[in-house]
Design an enzyme around this catalytic site. Structure first.
Site, PDB file in Angstrom:
ATOM      1  N   ASP A  56      -7.264  -0.675   4.173  1.00 49.49           N
ATOM      2  CA  ASP A  56      -7.188  -0.529   2.722  1.00 49.49           C
ATOM      3  C   ASP A  56      -6.024  -1.312   2.141  1.00 49.49           C
ATOM      4  O   ASP A  56      -5.114  -1.749   2.851  1.00 49.49           O
ATOM      5  CB  ASP A  56      -7.081   0.945   2.337  1.00 49.49           C
ATOM      6  CG  ASP A  56      -5.861   1.624   2.949  1.00 49.49           C
ATOM      7  OD1 ASP A  56      -5.528   1.326   4.107  1.00 49.49           O
ATOM      8  OD2 ASP A  56      -5.225   2.453   2.265  1.00 49.49           O
ATOM      9  N   GLU A  70      -4.642   4.195   4.707  1.00 51.07           N
ATOM     10  CA  GLU A  70      -3.218   4.279   5.048  1.00 51.07           C
ATOM     11  C   GLU A  70      -2.363   4.458   3.806  1.00 51.07           C
ATOM     12  O   GLU A  70      -1.420   5.263   3.789  1.00 51.07           O
ATOM     13  CB  GLU A  70      -2.791   3.007   5.797  1.00 51.07           C
ATOM     14  CG  GLU A  70      -1.374   3.060   6.370  1.00 51.07           C
ATOM     15  CD  GLU A  70      -0.322   2.469   5.434  1.00 51.07           C
ATOM     16  OE1 GLU A  70       0.876   2.557   5.755  1.00 51.07           O
ATOM     17  OE2 GLU A  70      -0.695   1.932   4.361  1.00 51.07           O
TER      18      GLU A  70
END
Length: 460
Positions: free
Chosen positions: A79, A146
């Site tokens: 991400d 994350e």
């Protein structure tokens, strides 16, 4: 223009990074990046596994004659942080990143670039694709979410990984090897308010505190940058009684791990106070420029008359909000005396009103868990004195440094051999996934490295 980055070297890495810029992958919406990584591994004929959380694990067998070498796990996250300038039209769920080259830098137009952690993904996948490397067993671990809670690392399945060395590819200074990181925790306060009707004798203004640099709430927290939430509420607190100003709404910051760059508030004042009020806003813009101009050269504080809102927040609640935001600790709390980096900090990340509720969110970081929890207690005390309901969540551990790490000594030697200098060894004031993964797989020998990235959570 973004295709020009494919001409950079090493081509194998930059071609993959270009592909990633074309894939929308904000936190919690990185499913297309999961598919991309899965298909990448499968096209190479490698064992590829996607766990129930969305983490992708791709395994590459050892080269002939290297089967007895210790297995290495290359780890990155899928991400990216979706941040854009207010004048940039961009939908992070649909639009590709417009990357371009300026001098020695790769940048993005008006948005975050996604090099955090797209460069780590590209490096790991380039290793999988390379057919000219001699290596032991390799696993690539690509985690999800994350940036918004480290969900992938927390929910990583046990017993899936076989390697004994973890190379995290999420650091942001070439020539530095990281052997420890800060843990983190979210502390949130919730207040409730009553809506009140708005008199027709009131004028309404949209206040906009913009132009701040923002940045990573860990890596950049020591740079003395302005916090849009605090600057906005400072003005509101100072001027509320003088101008009989009432708050209709406020929204500042959008991400827990980014220093807030902008805050927008809608307020009302008696119509006869309009000119003096505009003069006060201009005065505070000059005050902020004087205080922060060396750090925040583009800071802007403006008021524009706007449509009168239907309701305003009751005065008692608005006053509590202003005092709460101005009273909460923010920034560096303590430096580590041994390594000279930030040890403990807090970022007043989000202030938002709506539907009768006021939300205030802070992200705390510390490489010392006890200091993190102590800071959380301090914030809780201030919030509860203001009458807020307080929640602590998203706690994750730090990664304790091991100066005797075998992989550290190996990489120091390899780096010096290749580049003629000894790399710096550091601890980072940011949340790497190493501590969480190390908790799931005890005994991993871990290290973190990466290319030079500046202002990773900012359009700068």
């Amino acid at each position: 223009m973004s295709a020009e980055i494919k001409n950079l070297n090493p081509a194998s890495l930059w071609e993959i990074f270009y592909d990633l810029t074309q894939i929308p992958r904000p936190s919690k919406m990185e499913h297309r990046a999961v598919i991309f990584a899965k298909e990448f591994g499968e096209k190479l004929g490698l064992k590829t596994y996607v766990d129930k959380t969305g983490n992708v694990i791709i395994s590459k067998p050892a080269s002939e004659g290297y089967e007895d070498r210790t297995g290495v796990i290359l780890q990155a996250h899928l991400d990216m942080v979706p941040q854009k300038n207010s004048d940039t039209e961009h939908d992070f769920e649909k639009d590709p990143i417009d990357a371009y080259i300026e001098g020695d830098w790769v940048k993005a137009r008006g948005t975050t670039l996604g090099s955090d952690n797209g460069m780590g993904i590209a490096a790991a996948l380039a290793v999988l694709k390379a057919d000219d490397l001699k290596h032991g067993p390799i696993e690539v671990l690509l985690t999800v979410d994350e940036e918004n809670g480290m969900t992938g690392a927390f929910q990583l399945e046990r017993g899936v990984l076989e390697g004994k060395i973890l190379v995290n590819l999420d650091s942001e200074d070439e020539g530095e090897l990281y052997i420890g990181c800060a843990g983190g925790m979210d502390t949130s306060g919730k207040l409730r308010y009553q809506d009140e009707p708005v008199s027709t004798e009131l004028a309404a203004f949209r206040l906009a505190l913009t132009g701040l640099k923002g940045g990573h709430s860990g890596l950049d927290i020591h740079l003395g940058r302005g916090n849009a939430n605090i600057l906005m509420c400072r003005f509101l607190l100072d001027q509320a009684d003088k101008f009989k100003m009432r708050l209709a709404s406020i929204e500042g910051g959008s991400l827990r791990n980014a220093i807030p760059r902008e805050a927008i508030a809608v307020v009302t004042v008696p119509s006869g106070n309009k000119e003096d009020y505009l003069a006060a806003v201009k005065e505070y813009e000059e005050i902020y420029k004087t205080e922060l101009g060396n750090v925040e050269p583009d800071i802007s504080f403006k008021a524009a008359e706007t449509e009168r809102p239907q309701t305003i927040i009751d005065k008692a609640s608005q006053d509590i909000l202003f005092r709460l935001v101005c009273g909460l600790p923010n920034g560096v709390i303590r430096m580590d005396p041994d390594v000279g980096v930030t040890e403990t900090s807090t970022n007043l990340a989000i202030v938002k009103t709506g539907d009768g509720e006021i939300d205030v969110l802070c992200l705390l970081r510390s490489s010392v868990d006890s200091a993190k929890f102590s800071l959380g207690s301090s914030l809780q005390s201030v919030m509860e004195l203001a009458g807020a309901e307080v929640t602590h969540s998203g706690t994750y551990p730090g990664w304790k440094p091991d100066v005797d790490s075998p992989i550290l000594k190996t990489m120091q030697s390899v780096y010096e051999k290749n580049f003629g200098k000894i790399p710096a060894v550091k601890v980072i004031h940011a949340g790497l996934e190493c501590g969480i993964i190390g908790d799931a797989y005890p005994g991993l020998d871990m290290i973190s490295l990466g290319p030079t990235i500046r202002f990773p959570h900012s359009p700068d």
